[in-house]
Design a protein around this motif. Sequence first.
Motif, PDB file in Angstrom:
ATOM      1  N   MET A   1     -24.208  53.399 123.379  1.00  0.00           N
ATOM      2  CA  MET A   1     -25.195  54.784 123.478  1.00  0.00           C
ATOM      3  C   MET A   1     -24.734  55.568 122.248  1.00  0.00           C
ATOM      4  SD  MET A   1     -26.523  57.466 126.185  1.00  0.00           S
ATOM      5  CE  MET A   1     -25.926  58.913 125.759  1.00  0.00           C
ATOM      6  N   ALA A   2     -23.652  55.184 121.791  1.00  0.00           N
ATOM      7  CA  ALA A   2     -23.041  56.483 120.577  1.00  0.00           C
ATOM      8  C   ALA A   2     -24.036  56.498 119.427  1.00  0.00           C
ATOM      9  CB  ALA A   2     -21.659  55.837 120.175  1.00  0.00           C
ATOM     10  N   GLY A   3     -24.246  57.790 119.173  1.00  0.00           N
ATOM     11  CA  GLY A   3     -25.029  57.925 117.911  1.00  0.00           C
ATOM     12  C   GLY A   3     -24.297  58.399 116.793  1.00  0.00           C
ATOM     13  N   GLY A   4     -25.049  58.540 115.551  1.00  0.00           N
ATOM     14  CA  GLY A   4     -24.520  59.040 114.423  1.00  0.00           C
ATOM     15  C   GLY A   4     -23.462  58.287 113.699  1.00  0.00           C
ATOM     16  N   TRP A   5     -22.223  58.823 113.513  1.00  0.00           N
ATOM     17  CA  TRP A   5     -21.179  57.898 112.740  1.00  0.00           C
ATOM     18  C   TRP A   5     -20.202  57.357 113.941  1.00  0.00           C
ATOM     19  CZ3 TRP A   5     -22.308  57.073 108.018  1.00  0.00           C
ATOM     20  CH2 TRP A   5     -22.930  58.056 107.279  1.00  0.00           C
TER      21      TRP A   5
ATOM     22  N   GLN B   1     -17.928  56.641 126.021  1.00  0.00           N
ATOM     23  CA  GLN B   1     -17.109  56.357 127.204  1.00  0.00           C
ATOM     24  C   GLN B   1     -15.719  56.473 126.850  1.00  0.00           C
ATOM     25  OE1 GLN B   1     -18.367  55.629 130.165  1.00  0.00           O
ATOM     26  NE2 GLN B   1     -16.178  55.768 130.713  1.00  0.00           N
ATOM     27  N   ASP B   2     -15.016  55.991 125.705  1.00  0.00           N
ATOM     28  CA  ASP B   2     -13.718  56.016 125.302  1.00  0.00           C
ATOM     29  C   ASP B   2     -13.163  57.676 125.507  1.00  0.00           C
ATOM     30  OD1 ASP B   2     -13.494  53.507 125.038  1.00  0.00           O
ATOM     31  OD2 ASP B   2     -13.710  53.673 122.566  1.00  0.00           O
ATOM     32  N   GLN B   3     -14.048  58.664 125.174  1.00  0.00           N
ATOM     33  CA  GLN B   3     -13.831  59.792 125.120  1.00  0.00           C
ATOM     34  C   GLN B   3     -13.652  60.488 126.505  1.00  0.00           C
ATOM     35  OE1 GLN B   3     -16.202  62.697 123.026  1.00  0.00           O
ATOM     36  NE2 GLN B   3     -14.744  64.294 123.197  1.00  0.00           N
TER      37      GLN B   3
END
Length: 88
Positions: A1-5, A12-14
């Motif tokens: 679900m990450a967006g952008g770059w 989730q890693d963060q």
Amino acid sequence: MAGGWSRDGAVQDQISASVEDAVKLARSRLPGGEGLTHCHECEAIIPDARRKAIPGVRLCVRCQSELEEQQTIVSSFNRRGSKDSQLK
């Protein structure tokens, strides 16, 4: 679900890294060694059961509760500024 770059799973890693940091901080604050028989603050007797349950205990329940109420949680992640939190 990450967006952008960012790559997939970066969010989730963060989150996982934030949780791990909080756990490390909490563990570093745990007392160690031999506990006291009397409270460091008010000189009340610390019961044997509490000393056995919490190695290195230095405060009675009342003083420990007061200390925890005074402490504030510091987070290095600004959730109010996060786009994800604004979308919910």
